[in-house]
Design a protein around this motif. Structure first.
Motif, PDB file in Angstrom:
ATOM      1  N   ARG A   1      67.180  18.370  49.077  1.00 40.87           N
ATOM      2  CA  ARG A   1      66.758  20.107  48.518  1.00 40.87           C
ATOM      3  C   ARG A   1      68.271  20.469  48.888  1.00 40.87           C
ATOM      4  O   ARG A   1      68.663  21.093  47.836  1.00 40.87           O
ATOM      5  N   THR A   2      68.546  20.543  50.360  1.00 42.01           N
ATOM      6  CA  THR A   2      70.123  21.115  51.135  1.00 42.01           C
ATOM      7  C   THR A   2      71.018  20.399  50.261  1.00 42.01           C
ATOM      8  O   THR A   2      72.047  21.575  49.851  1.00 42.01           O
ATOM      9  N   ARG A   3      70.609  19.867  50.137  1.00 42.55           N
ATOM     10  CA  ARG A   3      72.232  19.041  49.274  1.00 42.55           C
ATOM     11  C   ARG A   3      72.675  19.087  48.004  1.00 42.55           C
ATOM     12  O   ARG A   3      73.509  19.414  47.206  1.00 42.55           O
ATOM     13  N   ARG A   4      71.293  19.576  47.481  1.00 43.36           N
ATOM     14  CA  ARG A   4      71.635  19.976  46.427  1.00 43.36           C
ATOM     15  C   ARG A   4      72.051  21.018  45.831  1.00 43.36           C
ATOM     16  O   ARG A   4      72.508  21.458  45.063  1.00 43.36           O
ATOM     17  N   ALA A   5      71.515  22.149  46.895  1.00 42.02           N
ATOM     18  CA  ALA A   5      71.878  23.426  46.732  1.00 42.02           C
ATOM     19  C   ALA A   5      73.970  23.209  47.311  1.00 42.02           C
ATOM     20  O   ALA A   5      74.238  24.792  47.648  1.00 42.02           O
ATOM     21  N   GLY A   6      73.693  22.263  47.403  1.00 44.21           N
ATOM     22  CA  GLY A   6      75.570  22.140  47.835  1.00 44.21           C
ATOM     23  C   GLY A   6      75.955  22.378  48.834  1.00 44.21           C
ATOM     24  O   GLY A   6      77.512  22.835  49.506  1.00 44.21           O
ATOM     25  N   LYS A   7      74.577  21.828  50.204  1.00 42.95           N
ATOM     26  CA  LYS A   7      74.935  22.034  51.695  1.00 42.95           C
ATOM     27  C   LYS A   7      74.745  20.829  52.483  1.00 42.95           C
ATOM     28  O   LYS A   7      74.483  20.247  51.124  1.00 42.95           O
ATOM     29  N   VAL A   8      75.530  20.723  53.736  1.00 44.64           N
ATOM     30  CA  VAL A   8      74.473  19.538  54.969  1.00 44.64           C
ATOM     31  C   VAL A   8      74.380  20.012  55.556  1.00 44.64           C
ATOM     32  O   VAL A   8      74.532  20.842  56.136  1.00 44.64           O
ATOM     33  N   PRO A   9      73.081  19.276  55.986  1.00 42.77           N
ATOM     34  CA  PRO A   9      72.334  18.944  57.343  1.00 42.77           C
ATOM     35  C   PRO A   9      72.910  18.768  58.141  1.00 42.77           C
ATOM     36  O   PRO A   9      73.793  17.614  57.724  1.00 42.77           O
ATOM     37  N   ALA A  10      73.119  19.478  58.812  1.00 36.01           N
ATOM     38  CA  ALA A  10      73.765  18.965  60.232  1.00 36.01           C
ATOM     39  C   ALA A  10      72.899  19.387  61.886  1.00 36.01           C
ATOM     40  O   ALA A  10      71.800  20.300  61.785  1.00 36.01           O
ATOM     41  N   VAL A  11      72.763  18.654  62.409  1.00 41.29           N
ATOM     42  CA  VAL A  11      72.377  18.766  64.237  1.00 41.29           C
ATOM     43  C   VAL A  11      73.647  18.436  65.108  1.00 41.29           C
ATOM     44  O   VAL A  11      74.730  18.897  65.223  1.00 41.29           O
ATOM     45  N   LEU A  12      73.713  20.403  65.942  1.00 40.26           N
ATOM     46  CA  LEU A  12      74.621  20.341  67.262  1.00 40.26           C
ATOM     47  C   LEU A  12      74.148  20.746  68.168  1.00 40.26           C
ATOM     48  O   LEU A  12      72.604  21.093  68.409  1.00 40.26           O
ATOM     49  N   TYR A  13      74.532  19.537  68.732  1.00 38.13           N
ATOM     50  CA  TYR A  13      73.814  19.877  70.771  1.00 38.13           C
ATOM     51  C   TYR A  13      75.359  19.301  71.508  1.00 38.13           C
ATOM     52  O   TYR A  13      76.118  19.201  71.195  1.00 38.13           O
ATOM     53  N   GLY A  14      74.403  19.606  72.503  1.00 34.00           N
ATOM     54  CA  GLY A  14      75.228  19.565  73.543  1.00 34.00           C
ATOM     55  C   GLY A  14      74.885  20.204  74.970  1.00 34.00           C
ATOM     56  O   GLY A  14      74.821  21.269  74.960  1.00 34.00           O
ATOM     57  N   HIS A  15      75.683  20.469  76.288  1.00 36.33           N
ATOM     58  CA  HIS A  15      75.882  20.590  77.086  1.00 36.33           C
ATOM     59  C   HIS A  15      74.264  21.445  77.620  1.00 36.33           C
ATOM     60  O   HIS A  15      74.102  22.413  77.989  1.00 36.33           O
ATOM     61  N   GLY A  16      73.434  20.363  77.664  1.00 34.77           N
ATOM     62  CA  GLY A  16      72.068  20.497  77.490  1.00 34.77           C
ATOM     63  C   GLY A  16      71.353  21.141  77.239  1.00 34.77           C
ATOM     64  O   GLY A  16      69.913  22.012  77.135  1.00 34.77           O
ATOM     65  N   THR A  17      71.408  21.830  75.888  1.00 34.78           N
ATOM     66  CA  THR A  17      71.115  23.273  75.124  1.00 34.78           C
ATOM     67  C   THR A  17      69.821  21.769  74.387  1.00 34.78           C
ATOM     68  O   THR A  17      70.477  20.648  73.514  1.00 34.78           O
ATOM     69  N   ASP A  18      68.245  22.414  73.749  1.00 34.77           N
ATOM     70  CA  ASP A  18      68.176  21.859  72.889  1.00 34.77           C
ATOM     71  C   ASP A  18      69.031  21.895  71.018  1.00 34.77           C
ATOM     72  O   ASP A  18      69.397  22.664  70.791  1.00 34.77           O
ATOM     73  N   PRO A  19      68.576  20.878  70.131  1.00 31.60           N
ATOM     74  CA  PRO A  19      69.374  20.680  69.138  1.00 31.60           C
ATOM     75  C   PRO A  19      68.942  21.819  68.173  1.00 31.60           C
ATOM     76  O   PRO A  19      67.614  21.718  68.560  1.00 31.60           O
ATOM     77  N   LYS A  20      70.045  22.127  67.052  1.00 34.96           N
ATOM     78  CA  LYS A  20      69.707  23.189  66.768  1.00 34.96           C
ATOM     79  C   LYS A  20      70.085  22.546  65.056  1.00 34.96           C
ATOM     80  O   LYS A  20      71.406  21.352  64.687  1.00 34.96           O
TER      81      LYS A  20
END
Length: 208
Positions: A21-40
């Motif tokens: 559904r995200t891709r059909r809306a023209g967007k790309v799923p992603a995960v932001l991680y690092g520096h000991g933080t919880d993945p976003k």
């Protein structure tokens, strides 16, 4: 290096159906991680992200997450194996002044010496550099390399601020003798002649 600002949105739905559904809306799923933080879990505008990723090791300034901006480097990019569109991206959080290890393209300039043949075995090399000052490539001038010479990772002239992160004895390229490379191996030549000899013997036997 190239730095691109890109707007992100938090992602609260997960799984294959939500990703479609995200891709059909023209967007790309992603995960932001690092520096000991919880993945976003976020989504990024597909067209803008596709253009940004045309630059190796592009630095992304992530906006729109409610806590200012975040700096990130693409670490894993998944594409559809047939159509090539972006399916998912992993982004590594970085800070200004921080050192990171990245893969830089090996860019060749100059011409091979007459009679030589280029054999490049590594098109990228691992280097450590400041996250916000990553060089675009490692340039190698092959015009001065003689036949039978080779270039190892330790021989590379790295851009200012970058240090080698790969093994020093990694073979980057070598210059072969074009005449020797074109010559058939003795075993191959013998194998090519063998069927003709066998055919000739068969014809001789038939005439008796």
């Amino acid at each position: 290096m190239s730095e691109v600002r890109i707007a992100a949105e938090p992602r609260t739905e997960f799984g294959k159906g939500a990703a479609r559904r995200t891709r059909r809306a023209g967007k790309v799923p992603a995960v932001l991680y690092g520096h000991g933080t919880d993945p976003k879990h976020i989504s990024l505008p597909g067209h803008d992200l596709m253009l940004a990723l045309k630059t190796p090791n592009v630095l992304l300034t992530i906006e729109g997450l409610g806590n200012g901006t975040e700096l990130a480097l693409p670490k894993d990019v998944q594409r559809d194996p047939i159509k090539g569109f972006l399916e998912h991206v992993d982004l590594l959080l970085v800070k200004r002044g921080e050192k990171v290890v990245v893969e830089l393209p090996v860019a060749l300039v100059g011409d091979v010496v007459p009679g030589g043949q280029l054999a490049q075995t590594a098109v990228e090399i691992s280097v450590e550099a400041e996250a916000t000052h990553i060089p675009e490539s490692v340039e190698v001038d092959i015009s001065g390399l003689e036949i039978d010479s080779q270039l190892l990772a330790k021989d590379l002239k790295l851009p200012a601020g970058a240090t080698l992160a790969a093994e020093e004895d990694v073979l980057i390229l070598q210059i072969l003798d074009a005449a020797m490379s074109a010559a058939p191996e003795p075993e191959a030549a013998a194998a090519e002649e063998a069927p003709e000899s066998a055919e000739g013997e068969g014809e001789a036997a038939g005439t008796e």
